[in-house]
Scaffold this motif. Structure first.
Motif, mmCIF file in Angstrom:
data_model
loop_
_atom_site.group_PDB
_atom_site.id
_atom_site.type_symbol
_atom_site.label_atom_id
_atom_site.label_comp_id
_atom_site.label_asym_id
_atom_site.label_seq_id
_atom_site.Cartn_x
_atom_site.Cartn_y
_atom_site.Cartn_z
ATOM 1 N N SER A 1 8.436 6.043 8.092
ATOM 2 C CA SER A 1 7.516 7.173 8.167
ATOM 3 C C SER A 1 6.306 6.727 8.968
ATOM 4 O O SER A 1 6.153 5.546 9.288
ATOM 5 C CB SER A 1 7.098 7.653 6.767
ATOM 6 N N PRO B 1 -1.873 10.256 2.877
ATOM 7 C CA PRO B 1 -0.755 11.197 2.757
ATOM 8 C C PRO B 1 -1.213 12.652 2.706
ATOM 9 O O PRO B 1 -0.588 13.523 3.310
ATOM 10 C CB PRO B 1 -0.085 10.778 1.451
ATOM 11 N N ALA C 1 9.229 15.716 3.149
ATOM 12 C CA ALA C 1 9.130 14.339 3.626
ATOM 13 C C ALA C 1 9.301 13.317 2.515
ATOM 14 O O ALA C 1 8.914 13.549 1.363
ATOM 15 C CB ALA C 1 7.778 14.114 4.319
ATOM 16 N N ILE D 1 8.204 9.182 1.829
ATOM 17 C CA ILE D 1 7.345 8.119 2.333
ATOM 18 C C ILE D 1 8.227 6.897 2.550
ATOM 19 O O ILE D 1 9.095 6.588 1.723
ATOM 20 C CB ILE D 1 6.173 7.812 1.364
ATOM 21 N N SER E 1 1.295 9.289 -2.244
ATOM 22 C CA SER E 1 2.228 10.123 -1.471
ATOM 23 C C SER E 1 2.916 11.144 -2.364
ATOM 24 O O SER E 1 3.062 12.316 -1.997
ATOM 25 C CB SER E 1 3.267 9.233 -0.786
ATOM 26 N N PHE F 1 5.203 14.464 -1.487
ATOM 27 C CA PHE F 1 6.374 13.824 -0.889
ATOM 28 C C PHE F 1 7.522 13.787 -1.902
ATOM 29 O O PHE F 1 7.305 13.724 -3.110
ATOM 30 C CB PHE F 1 6.027 12.404 -0.437
#
Length: 593
Positions: free
Chosen positions: A97, A134, A152, A154, A191, A196
């Motif tokens: 990432s 993040p 997404a 991480i 995150s 995430f």
């Protein structure tokens, strides 16, 4: 109530739950599905209308494995996915990432592994990186005119590099201190707080770093010990989030450790685990039985929540000369790819001692592998010598009375990247491809959209699966739709994949009469954002009649449309965040009308 913004008329509607398709009209207002009716819906003066007569209307596809991390910053429409009906993509896979590491570090981590031009990757991040955390990364994504929705992971290599520095992060001797583990844990927690999905990692040392200083070291996450992995997994488990990773492919496999980590037998929460990759491998054909059996059995008896990712099409890869990631899996191939200078590389390829090494690696049938290492199953598709096109390297070797490795290396030295060839490394047997696609232990995915720009094109794998379903009937259409949409969204915990009353109107209209040979074709198109490189793509505009995101038509009849919101239709999908109660009884009853 004001008029509908969009009406989809007369289509065979699939809601993404696996329910049988029904003839319905859909009314869309303010980006949501506002009405589902067997009767015609009123059309106002400003209502857009899509006639879906004879076509399938279904939720937009969810692509769980992409590497659009750089491309989304410069071309947020992500047209090569959107044109094939994909309305949600997941980035941050395979430990990679761009959230914490510097642009230089990210370019080193991504470019060789994912076959993305390093300088393009570096330029994009240098120009567009403005986030510091993040949450600010998410804000940057949300500020872009996204075409599809984006979720997404991480990356483990991302946070490990940031905490330890690249030198320590790729050292076999260095062990993170307690404070360094805590720092990685804090980054992961931050995150997850930002929405995430979880952590992506990598334990297979096949993937190598680019650049100069640390070139050809494996990705940082592959140097982690299980103490570190368990520490991070505990955070994921406690939060109900996901680990995405890949096991080792060597004489010391660690797959059993992943199974143990996923299990909830000890009374602890299960760890949702998504691993690469379920495939019918040409290198090891019997392994398909393990792929088919292990996840369902573990999930049933060992209290795991484990899935393989599976690409439901033949895994065919292309190469220019020797530029192909599968050569990283053995010493002679990795040594050639380590050299960036073509003159220096060719000198190596001519060397007889090197060739003996390559032939030994090639003929070693017992070593773990992804590529079958069979040049009789490697077809030349382009060459300055047109007489070679359509032949295999093995056939050319037989004609010349030499070893296939020598025939191949001779041509690489002679023609370099002008020599283009292809081979299929997995999923070539329809019987087993069908069984994998039906297996409860796999997820549809692993298309690698946005990566390996010259090596493969699986942007339209959902359409290709639907073509196989349409042609053979090995699976019901509603089941295939569910596997490509609602099943994925539910497991990954994102607000996508369904097309019911009250859902966001992310949908694709598929014309079954367009599920023809063009669906399986590969083509090339330049991508300006990566220096004009000619990228492999798919083109099936006869199959995808229209793609709609948030109630706006973004692709119709082979053309992209501007939309009403400055081109912005997608959003960042936070893990576990839903716009409504997806399980409400009222919703289910109304959707069944």
């Amino acid at each position: 109530m004001h008029d509908f913004d969009l009406v989809v008329e007369n289509g065979l509607w699939f809601d993404g739950t696996g329910a049988e398709g029904r003839m319905r009209n859909l009314g869309i207002r303010d980006g949501l599905v506002a009405e589902i009716s067997a009767d015609p819906l009123p059309v106002g003066r400003d209502t857009d209308v899509l006639d879906a007569r004879g076509k399938w209307v279904m939720p937009g596809f969810v692509d769980i494995h992409t590497h659009y991390d750089a491309e989304v910053l410069v071309d947020p429409l992500l047209p090569e996915s959107v044109r094939h009906g994909v309305t949600t993509v997941v980035i941050g896979n395979c430990s990679l990432s761009t959230v914490f590491s510097t642009p230089e570090e990210c370019a080193d981590l991504f470019s060789r592994v994912e076959a993305i031009p390093r300088q393009s990757m570096l330029d994009i991040l240098d120009d567009h990186r403005s986030w510091t955390s993040p949450s600010t990364y998410v804000s940057v994504l949300e500020s872009l005119p996204l075409g599809p929705n984006v979720a997404a992971f991480i990356g483990h290599s991302d946070i490990r590099t940031t905490v330890l520095g690249m030198s320590k992060a790729t050292s076999t001797r260095y062990r993170p201190s307690a404070s360094e583990l805590d720092a990685m844990g804090d980054m992961l927690t931050e995150s997850l707080d930002a929405g995430f999905l979880g952590l992506s990692s990598m334990t297979n040392k096949l993937d190598k770093i680019d650049g100069k200083e640390f070139r050809s070291r494996s990705l940082p996450s592959t140097y982690s010990r299980w103490r570190e992995l368990r520490f991070l997994n505990r955070i994921l488990r406690d939060r109900g989030r996901i680990l995405q990773s890949a096991p080792t492919i060597n004489f010391h496999p660690n797959i059993a450790a992943f199974f143990a980590e996923s299990s909830g037998l000890s009374g602890r929460p299960k760890l949702k685990t998504s691993l690469l990759s379920a495939a019918d491998s040409k290198a090891y054909p019997p392994i398909v039985y393990l792929m088919l059996a292990v996840a369902p059995l573990l999930n049933k008896f060992a209290k795991t929540d484990f899935r393989w990712q599976h690409l439901p099409v033949p895994f065919t890869v292309y190469a220019d000369g020797i530029d192909l990631v599968v050569f990283e899996e053995f010493g002679a191939g990795a040594a050639a790819l380590h050299l960036q200078d073509e003159v220096e590389r060719n000198e190596l390829l001519r060397n007889e001692n090197y060739r003996r090494w390559f032939r030994k690696n090639y003929d070693d049938k017992l070593s773990p592998r992804i590529w079958h290492r069979n040049f009789y199953d490697a077809v030349i598709v382009a060459s300055p010598d047109a007489s070679m096109v359509g032949k295999t390297f093995g056939r050319l070797a037989d004609e010349r009375g030499i070893h296939p490795v020598d025939a191949y290396l001779d041509l690489v030295v002679l023609y370099g990247k002008s020599l283009r060839w292809r081979t299929t490394i997995a999923n070539d047997r329809p019987k087993y491809a069908d069984r994998l696609a039906r297996s409860s232990g796999v997820h549809m995915g692993f298309g690698d959209a946005g990566a390996h720009l010259r090596n493969m094109a699986f942007y339209n794998y959902p359409i290709r699966l639907l073509k196989r379903v349409h042609d053979t009937g090995f699976m019901k259409v509603e089941h295939a739709v569910h596997r490509l949409t609602g099943e994925l969204a539910q497991w990954f915990g994102i607000d996508a994949g369904h097309l019911r009353l009250g859902d966001r109107a992310d949908l694709v209209i598929v014309d079954p009469s367009g599920l023809n040979a063009s669906v399986d074709g590969v083509y090339e198109a330049p991508i300006e954002q990566f220096g004009g490189i000619s990228r492999m793509v798919n083109r099936n505009d006869e199959a995808v009649d229209a793609t709609v995101v948030a109630g706006e038509v973004v692709f119709r009849g082979g053309r992209f449309t501007a939309g009403k919101n400055g081109g912005k239709t997608g959003r960042f999908l936070r893990a576990g965040a839903y716009s409504r109660d997806i399980d409400s009884t009222e919703q289910l009853i109304r959707s069944a009308l």
